[in-house]
Design an enzyme around this catalytic site. Structure first.
Site, PDB file in Angstrom:
ATOM      1  N   CYS A  78       4.469  -2.409  -2.610  1.00  0.00           N
ATOM      2  CA  CYS A  78       3.509  -2.746  -1.557  1.00  0.00           C
ATOM      3  C   CYS A  78       4.147  -2.578  -0.182  1.00  0.00           C
ATOM      4  CB  CYS A  78       3.025  -4.183  -1.736  1.00  0.00           C
ATOM      5  SG  CYS A  78       1.822  -4.693  -0.483  1.00  0.00           S
TER       6      CYS A  78
ATOM      7  N   ARG B 273      -8.253   2.537  -6.897  1.00  0.00           N
ATOM      8  CA  ARG B 273      -9.554   2.513  -6.220  1.00  0.00           C
ATOM      9  C   ARG B 273     -10.670   3.161  -7.033  1.00  0.00           C
ATOM     10  NH1 ARG B 273      -7.515   4.982  -0.765  1.00  0.00           N
ATOM     11  NH2 ARG B 273      -5.903   5.707  -2.196  1.00  0.00           N
TER      12      ARG B 273
END
Length: 338
Positions: free
Chosen positions: A103, A237
């Protein structure tokens, strides 16, 4: 050991997973995704080790039994804290603990963990070794191919070699660099070029390890092609914005008999789940916000999305809104078939 944990011992079973995504893959999202695929491995959002140790654990870690198999992803860089957080996570019943080494958010950088840890593979190895000592369930890692000016060949090998030496058997790789300087977290998901070949080369060098790939994968056809070169594919996504693709995953990825998906049954299940959540003080929108893309590309998708985006967010909204949205889909289908 629960049945899902027993199944988990066969890593090869997890050809497909849904990526940990901040603000998206909460318990409501995971319950929804589990109704679409019986087999995909689901991940929590990243939870910082300090929050697990000191925070409201039920709110942060609670989940429904139906979500299994499910992985808790932790963020942190202190081996002792990560070990304690992993132990707590195992106590909640998670099937796996995953360490975030990918991240790139500002919050993660200020805490010197996430993608920052690509620069310190020795510390990552120390962290996962401590976590493995604290739990009996698998400890895995998700990383990038490198950060900033690192050479991805050297950086990814160093990270992989370190965690494998520490006893980790599973490494998921987001096939992009993360640029900690100059790009926002959102830009880091799109701008750095994808390098699937780098992940393939890592797998070629580590035939006995489970290497999974993540980043920019949009379809199950793409998933199948990647599985010719690696052990697993992680959808991000695409799974969130077009969750209907998960309805075909068990057949396409896992070889189960193809079937016509029971969308009416799914709506019944999600309506009942939402009713329970509302009874406990929640709101319909907490559940339905994850469902707006369910019929993407199908007749009635626009109306379904409109109803859930407006009516489901109103005070006092109940499961009837979900039935109303689905009725609009069925009406559109019927009108086109006439």
């Amino acid at each position: 050991m629960n049945e899902s944990a027993k199944k988990y011992n066969n890593y090869k079973a997890f050809k497909l997973s849904v990526a940990p995504m901040m603000d998206w893959t909460d318990r409501h999202c995971r319950f929804f995704h589990r109704q679409l695929s019986r087999n995909a491995l689901l991940y929590t959002e990243m939870v910082v080790a300090d929050a697990v140790i000191q925070g409201a654990r039920e709110r942060l870690l609670g989940f429904s039994p139906e979500e299994h198999p499910v992985t808790l992803q932790l963020g942190g860089s202190d081996p002792k804290k990560l070990a304690e957080a992993a132990r707590i996570g195992e106590g909640f019943g998670y099937d796996e603990i995953n360490l975030n080494v990918g991240c790139p958010s500002d919050r993660v950088q200020s805490g010197t963990f996430g993608a920052c840890l690509m620069k310190t593979p020795e510390l990552v190895a120390e962290c996962v070794a401590a976590m493995r000592q604290a739990v009996t369930i698998p400890v895995t890692v998700k990383c990038r191919i490198g950060v900033d000016e690192q050479d991805p060949e050297a950086a990814l090998d160093a990270l992989a070699d370190g965690v494998f030496a520490a006893g980790v058997e599973v490494l998921w790789v987001h096939a992009r660099k993360a640029w900690l300087e100059g790009l926002s977290p959102k830009e880091n998901r799109d701008i750095p070029p994808l390098d699937y070949g780098r992940v393939y080369r890592l797998k070629a060098k580590n035939q006995s390890r489970f290497i999974g790939i993540n980043g920019g994968i949009q379809t199950l056809d793409e998933t199948a092609k990647h599985l010719e070169n690696v052990d697993g594919v992680m959808l991000g996504r695409a799974a969130y914005h077009t969750p209907g693709i998960l309805a075909d995953a068990d057949a396409v990825v896992y070889g189960e008999a193809a079937r016509e998906f029971d969308y009416a049954g799914l709506i019944d299940t999600m309506a009942a789940y939402a009713a329970r959540h509302i009874e406990q003080g929640g709101r319909l929108g907490h559940v339905t916000r994850h469902m707006v893309g369910l019929f993407h590309g199908q007749p009635g998708a626009r109306r379904f999305r409109q109803i859930l985006s407006t009516d489901a967010t109103r005070p006092g909204a109940g499961p009837e809104v979900l039935y109303s949205a689905f009725a609009a889909v069925e009406q559109e289908r019927a009108s086109r078939a006439a």
